[in-house]
Write a protein that holds these residues in place. Sequence first.
Motif, PDB file in Angstrom:
ATOM      1  N   LYS A   1      12.579  15.494  -7.175  1.00 25.58           N
ATOM      2  CA  LYS A   1      12.052  16.610  -6.389  1.00 25.58           C
ATOM      3  C   LYS A   1      10.521  16.662  -6.429  1.00 25.58           C
ATOM      4  N   LYS A   2       9.943  16.092  -7.498  1.00 27.72           N
ATOM      5  CA  LYS A   2       8.484  16.085  -7.651  1.00 27.72           C
ATOM      6  C   LYS A   2       8.013  14.667  -7.965  1.00 27.72           C
ATOM      7  N   ALA A   3       6.707  14.534  -8.194  1.00 31.36           N
ATOM      8  CA  ALA A   3       6.123  13.213  -8.420  1.00 31.36           C
ATOM      9  C   ALA A   3       6.784  12.492  -9.592  1.00 31.36           C
ATOM     10  N   VAL A   4       7.010  11.179  -9.393  1.00 33.98           N
ATOM     11  CA  VAL A   4       7.601  10.349 -10.446  1.00 33.98           C
ATOM     12  C   VAL A   4       6.509  10.000 -11.445  1.00 33.98           C
ATOM     13  N   ARG A   5       6.755  10.242 -12.744  1.00 31.64           N
ATOM     14  CA  ARG A   5       5.736  10.010 -13.763  1.00 31.64           C
ATOM     15  C   ARG A   5       6.007   8.779 -14.624  1.00 31.64           C
ATOM     16  N   ARG A   6       7.262   8.320 -14.705  1.00 26.16           N
ATOM     17  CA  ARG A   6       7.597   7.179 -15.563  1.00 26.16           C
ATOM     18  C   ARG A   6       8.801   6.478 -14.985  1.00 26.16           C
ATOM     19  N   ILE A   7       8.754   5.148 -14.987  1.00 30.34           N
ATOM     20  CA  ILE A   7       9.884   4.367 -14.473  1.00 30.34           C
ATOM     21  C   ILE A   7      10.008   3.100 -15.303  1.00 30.34           C
ATOM     22  N   GLN A   8      11.255   2.649 -15.558  1.00 28.37           N
ATOM     23  CA  GLN A   8      11.457   1.484 -16.420  1.00 28.37           C
ATOM     24  C   GLN A   8      12.770   0.788 -16.090  1.00 28.37           C
ATOM     25  N   PHE A   9      12.759  -0.565 -16.090  1.00 31.72           N
ATOM     26  CA  PHE A   9      13.978  -1.358 -15.988  1.00 31.72           C
ATOM     27  C   PHE A   9      14.630  -1.461 -17.358  1.00 31.72           C
ATOM     28  N   THR A  10      15.957  -1.577 -17.361  1.00 32.19           N
ATOM     29  CA  THR A  10      16.654  -1.936 -18.603  1.00 32.19           C
ATOM     30  C   THR A  10      16.483  -3.429 -18.832  1.00 32.19           C
ATOM     31  N   ALA A  11      16.898  -3.913 -20.009  1.00 29.61           N
ATOM     32  CA  ALA A  11      16.674  -5.304 -20.388  1.00 29.61           C
ATOM     33  C   ALA A  11      17.284  -6.304 -19.411  1.00 29.61           C
ATOM     34  N   ASP A  12      18.444  -5.953 -18.784  1.00 28.79           N
ATOM     35  CA  ASP A  12      19.073  -6.882 -17.846  1.00 28.79           C
ATOM     36  C   ASP A  12      18.477  -6.795 -16.441  1.00 28.79           C
ATOM     37  N   GLY A  13      17.557  -5.859 -16.229  1.00 31.15           N
ATOM     38  CA  GLY A  13      16.893  -5.736 -14.948  1.00 31.15           C
ATOM     39  C   GLY A  13      17.723  -5.094 -13.862  1.00 31.15           C
ATOM     40  N   GLU A  14      18.931  -4.649 -14.192  1.00 33.91           N
ATOM     41  CA  GLU A  14      19.833  -4.105 -13.169  1.00 33.91           C
ATOM     42  C   GLU A  14      19.735  -2.588 -13.035  1.00 33.91           C
TER      43      GLU A  14
ATOM     44  N   GLU B   1       0.848  -1.182   0.000  1.00 33.31           N
ATOM     45  CA  GLU B   1       0.000   0.000   0.000  1.00 33.31           C
ATOM     46  C   GLU B   1       0.880   1.227   0.000  1.00 33.31           C
ATOM     47  N   ALA B   2       0.669   2.112  -0.953  1.00 36.38           N
ATOM     48  CA  ALA B   2       1.529   3.290  -1.067  1.00 36.38           C
ATOM     49  C   ALA B   2       0.860   4.318  -1.966  1.00 36.38           C
ATOM     50  N   GLN B   3       1.394   5.556  -1.917  1.00 40.57           N
ATOM     51  CA  GLN B   3       0.909   6.629  -2.801  1.00 40.57           C
ATOM     52  C   GLN B   3       1.622   6.499  -4.139  1.00 40.57           C
ATOM     53  N   VAL B   4       1.261   5.458  -4.918  1.00 41.20           N
ATOM     54  CA  VAL B   4       1.994   5.126  -6.140  1.00 41.20           C
ATOM     55  C   VAL B   4       1.556   6.046  -7.270  1.00 41.20           C
ATOM     56  N   SER B   5       2.526   6.629  -7.941  1.00 45.67           N
ATOM     57  CA  SER B   5       2.231   7.477  -9.106  1.00 45.67           C
ATOM     58  C   SER B   5       2.557   6.770 -10.410  1.00 45.67           C
ATOM     59  N   CYS B   6       3.496   5.800 -10.383  1.00 43.56           N
ATOM     60  CA  CYS B   6       3.821   5.003 -11.567  1.00 43.56           C
ATOM     61  C   CYS B   6       4.526   3.727 -11.113  1.00 43.56           C
ATOM     62  N   CYS B   7       4.550   2.723 -11.975  1.00 44.37           N
ATOM     63  CA  CYS B   7       5.161   1.457 -11.592  1.00 44.37           C
ATOM     64  C   CYS B   7       5.594   0.681 -12.821  1.00 44.37           C
ATOM     65  N   CYS B   8       6.477  -0.324 -12.630  1.00 49.40           N
ATOM     66  CA  CYS B   8       6.905  -1.169 -13.738  1.00 49.40           C
ATOM     67  C   CYS B   8       7.395  -2.517 -13.215  1.00 49.40           C
ATOM     68  N   LEU B   9       7.363  -3.508 -14.077  1.00 50.19           N
ATOM     69  CA  LEU B   9       7.861  -4.854 -13.795  1.00 50.19           C
ATOM     70  C   LEU B   9       9.219  -5.041 -14.449  1.00 50.19           C
ATOM     71  N   SER B  10      10.088  -5.801 -13.779  1.00 47.39           N
ATOM     72  CA  SER B  10      11.362  -6.151 -14.417  1.00 47.39           C
ATOM     73  C   SER B  10      11.097  -7.220 -15.470  1.00 47.39           C
ATOM     74  N   PRO B  11      11.939  -7.309 -16.497  1.00 41.18           N
ATOM     75  CA  PRO B  11      11.696  -8.256 -17.597  1.00 41.18           C
ATOM     76  C   PRO B  11      11.547  -9.703 -17.121  1.00 41.18           C
ATOM     77  N   ASN B  12      12.265 -10.096 -16.061  1.00 42.84           N
ATOM     78  CA  ASN B  12      12.171 -11.478 -15.581  1.00 42.84           C
ATOM     79  C   ASN B  12      11.076 -11.673 -14.534  1.00 42.84           C
ATOM     80  N   LEU B  13      10.283 -10.646 -14.294  1.00 42.12           N
ATOM     81  CA  LEU B  13       9.155 -10.675 -13.351  1.00 42.12           C
ATOM     82  C   LEU B  13       9.587 -10.942 -11.913  1.00 42.12           C
ATOM     83  N   GLN B  14      10.847 -10.629 -11.585  1.00 43.46           N
ATOM     84  CA  GLN B  14      11.324 -10.849 -10.227  1.00 43.46           C
ATOM     85  C   GLN B  14      11.143  -9.615  -9.345  1.00 43.46           C
ATOM     86  N   TYR B  15      11.079  -8.445  -9.973  1.00 47.10           N
ATOM     87  CA  TYR B  15      11.049  -7.212  -9.187  1.00 47.10           C
ATOM     88  C   TYR B  15       9.991  -6.248  -9.740  1.00 47.10           C
ATOM     89  N   VAL B  16       9.547  -5.377  -8.821  1.00 50.92           N
ATOM     90  CA  VAL B  16       8.629  -4.298  -9.171  1.00 50.92           C
ATOM     91  C   VAL B  16       9.231  -2.991  -8.685  1.00 50.92           C
TER      92      VAL B  16
END
Length: 1207
Positions: A960-973, A918-933
């Motif tokens: 400094k302000k709300a996060v609007r977009r987030i993404q993992f690279t292909a290796d998930g690192e 539970e959180a004040q989530v503004s954006c989210c993404c999955l890692s390519p291997n589905l191990q992390y969010v």
Amino acid sequence: MDAKARNCLLQHREALERDIKTSYIMDHMISDGVLTVAEEEKVKIEPTQQQRAAMLIKMILKKDNYSYISFYNALLHEGYKDLAAFLYGGLPTVSSSNGKDLDGVITSYVRTVLCEGGVPQRPVVFVTRKRLVNEIRQKLFKLNGEPGWVTVYGMAGCGKSVLAAEAVRDHQLLEDCFPGGVHWVSVGKQDKSGLLMKLQNLCTRLDHDESFSQRLPLNIEEAKDRLRILMLRKHPRSLLILDDIWDPWVLKAFDNQCQILLTTRDKSVTDSVMGPKYVVPVESGLGKEKGLEILSLFVNMKKADLPEQAHSIIRECKGSPLVVSLIGALLRDFPNRWEYYLRQLQNKQFKRIRKSSSYDYEALDEAMSISVEMLREDMKNYYTDLSILQKDVKVPAKVLCILWDMETEEVEDILQEFVNKSLLFCDRNGKSFRYYLHDLQVDFLTEKNRSQLQELHKKMITQFQRHHQLHTLSPDEEDCMYWYNFLAYHMATASMHKELCALMFSLDWIKAKTELVGPAHLIHEFVEYRHILDEKDCTVCENFQEFLSLNGHLLGRRPFPNIVQLGLCEPETSEVYQQAKLQAKQEVDNGMLYLEWVNKKTIKNLSRLVVRPHTDAVYHACFSEDGQRIASCGADKTLQVFKTETGEKLLEIKAHEDEVLCCAFSTDDRFIATCSVDKKVKIWNSINGELVHTFDEHSEQVNCCHFTHNSNHLLLATGSSDDFIKLWDLNQKGCRNTLFGHTNSVNHCRFSPDDKLLASCSADGTLKLWDVKSANERKSINVKQSFLNSEESQDDTEVIVKCCSWFADGTRIMVAAKNRVFLWNIDTCSKVADCRGHLSWVHSVMFSPDGSSFLTSSDDQTIRLWEIEKVCKNSATVLKQEVDVVFHDNEVMVLAVDNVKHLQLIHGKAGQIDNLTEAQVSCCCLSPNLQYVAFGDEDGTIKILELPNGRIFPSRIRHKKAVRRIQFTADGETLISSSDDSAIQVWNWRSEKDCVFLQAHQETVKDFRLLKNSKLLSWSFDGTVKVWNIITGRLEKDFHCHQAAVLYCDVSPDGTKFSSASADKTAKIWDFDLLSPLHELTGHKGCVRCSVFSVDSNLLATGDDNGEVRIWNVSRGELLHPCVPFSVEEGVATHGGWVTDLRFSPDNKMLVSAGGYLKWWNVVTGESLQTFYTNGTNLKKIHVSPDFKTYVTVDNLGILYILQILE
């Protein structure tokens, strides 16, 4: 009075007193102006019939010659012919002076001529029909002294005789054209002996001094010859009026070079005679105002004071002069029987509406029956077949061709004979003829042939099945619309229950009928025949009715939606779904595209009915007090009234000169109030749509109006943009109080169920409760705060509370703001429930009178009926539209945030939902291997969650302000994030080392895209597109693309080019090696919001805010074609709104677009392949699987759609 007349009256006084009934005789004498109402009352108070007759004769003896003549004619017309004969010898001679008579209109000369000629007096109650009277007079003038025929024809009881008599009540006409006099003969239906008697009587009248012959003619030929000589020698230039002619052979007896005016039901009767002929058709009914005028005169009331039943009587008989007069005369004697006589009329009890004047037939049914009895036997059978026709329905001749198995010409000949005899009416519209019965004729036939009706309807269905197959009905055929509208009716009336169920439970029939006439009539049929349909399967009946009710707003639009695709969205247990699935599988084999909604089991419909009665925003909708009707108004300046259960339209009124903002039923449902931008409040009759009152009081537009619930002391509350609420006492027609307190426009007001409180909503964000008696403010609720405390972003419009409605028990109140509806407990000021369903602003809400449902209306042009129990129990969560999707091992993994701030991982096809945190989530993404969010917060922080143990790694890296977009690279690192602070950050999230800040954009970064070789493409509202090295953080390329914001970029699959789409209404194609564009793509009329390359990099698709999609050649920058549906309603965006996302199929032959809904296009032709209508709208993104078979999106209601192509 002449001594001769006086002596004659005294001589026969005893016989007159013994036999006559005075009531209707006095009616005639009052009409002639020789008897006063006071004198009539004096006669009526006598205790016995004989004493009343004695009193009347005593009065006549004291009067003049006109009174004697009037009494004589009254005896004739009331059937006392033997008594009239006694008085004939005493008829006085009246001088032909030009003096005016008592009514100041008809001269003494006219009165004398008409009295001597036996022309009937005006009815006791008479209203003029000037157009028809003048038309008859014009035709009589055309005879110009020469022999000829003027025919006045029409159905039974339409007033032909009264019109003929009134036409000759004209001094100039008689003096110029017929100085020899006028001679009236009531003919009627006669055999040869009866006709001979009529001719003998006429000859006797014309030769009353027996100067021509003392012997009566012995046969018809002799009588005809005698009449010719009398008219030629003794009465030259006179007019012979033949009333109620039935047979051509009868007319031949009068064919002797005379000027003749005749009335008939059969306009073809004059075909058997020679000479000039003129025809005057008489319409079957009076106008409503004329009908009400007759009733008001009979019952001695003002028209405005007549009860509602008076209007219903006029409607029920379609203004038939005969019926209105019969009922009016009965009501004069029994003034409390309005409801009784209306009920007899509705129940077709014509025998109880009996003779009450000089009409020749005992009762209404006899008047109509006599016309039918005159037909040949074969024609009677054909006329009996017409018993199956409905009221107000015009039937093409082709329908009766099928019924009778005849050629069109044969059928038209039969029907024309009925038309000639006023037994049927014909509407000639161009080349096609359509036939219909008067309502009274329909009622008469239905009653007369009740025992045969079932077989007659069965015959109709059998004949239809011989000539037509349902799937072969073509809209181009003349009879097509008839069958679509009435096939179910004929089946139900024929008790063909099996056939009716097969028809109504057929998706093919539903599709064909709704495409032509819309869904409301079908819903009506499901309600009307529910008792029959339930015999087969009540669940199936519910399936189809619910399908139509909830998709009515789609089924009434153009282009017509694919009904099979709509059916596939129904629950899998539904008969609609099962038929749609079967059809879809067959059509898929022929190349058709269909989609299955994989996760639809989680969706519950809270609405019961969705309708689209207006062509623009619906500002208000309300229930009638009995809950049977809904009134609505809107930006199209109209007031609409329709049925609650089916959505069928009852009334449409052009109500104001500007937008209509509110409407309200009065407590007794007699009136509807409307208010408008034009600053006026109007009161309408809710049944016939007549304007009753107009009020012009507020200084600004009037936003709302509402009546109190107590009809004995009716108050109207109005709220305006002048910030004030006014209470109006309608009995005094004045303002009682003005309520002060709101600091902005008052949008809505509602009285509590007990009328003690008034609730008001305002643009100042508050809901206020007022004491009606004292006009003081009692409570104030800050609704705006609910939005400020919600999970939604607050960067859009100001929160304006639009409207409210009280629950029946007064404990709860419902308010609407934006596109949401809230239910509040007014004691605790706590929120009980909220629901979403409209696609745009909700303008009004209202509880039903029984408290089981409520009504909402919206900018989206729809009105929704909701079930309160479902809404209050609804626990379904809704999602924010920003989701991340990974297609993995035939499963669709969706990461989303819900309305209660839970981060969810949804296994789309399996239906499993994992609540992660539970959180004040503004954006989210999955890692390519589905191990992390990874997810960003409104405060700029970023966190990483490990699956499946739920361990969270907080990051020191933040914005400094709300996060609007987030993404993992292909290796998930590595993580890449962007924010409202216009910066992009790249860092190894495990070690939190090597953090790179990409800071060069001047405004918020709209989005970014990873390229090959550790490069990143970003675009911003500042109009630039930049290429970065994410390892070094160096800005490698800076493209100044547009003067306005860059809204979207796409990179060609070959990696050499990218596209930019902008708010400046253009798109551009760029080469990464050049700083100037390769091509500028112009022609869009709205912001270009998205662009995408085809897989082979040869094509580019763009979409704009007008809903248009365009396909371009990349190498040449040329427009190949736009993608548009075949036909679109005027003013409606082709895509239901902005086009926000596009995706090509791997073979480049298909394109999917997201906007107001989802559409699939043929790339080569630009034609629409399929449309998927989401429950909500404003789709922001579409996620597509690599094989182009699975699609994921979320609408603005927070509903998740996982769609799969049906194979």
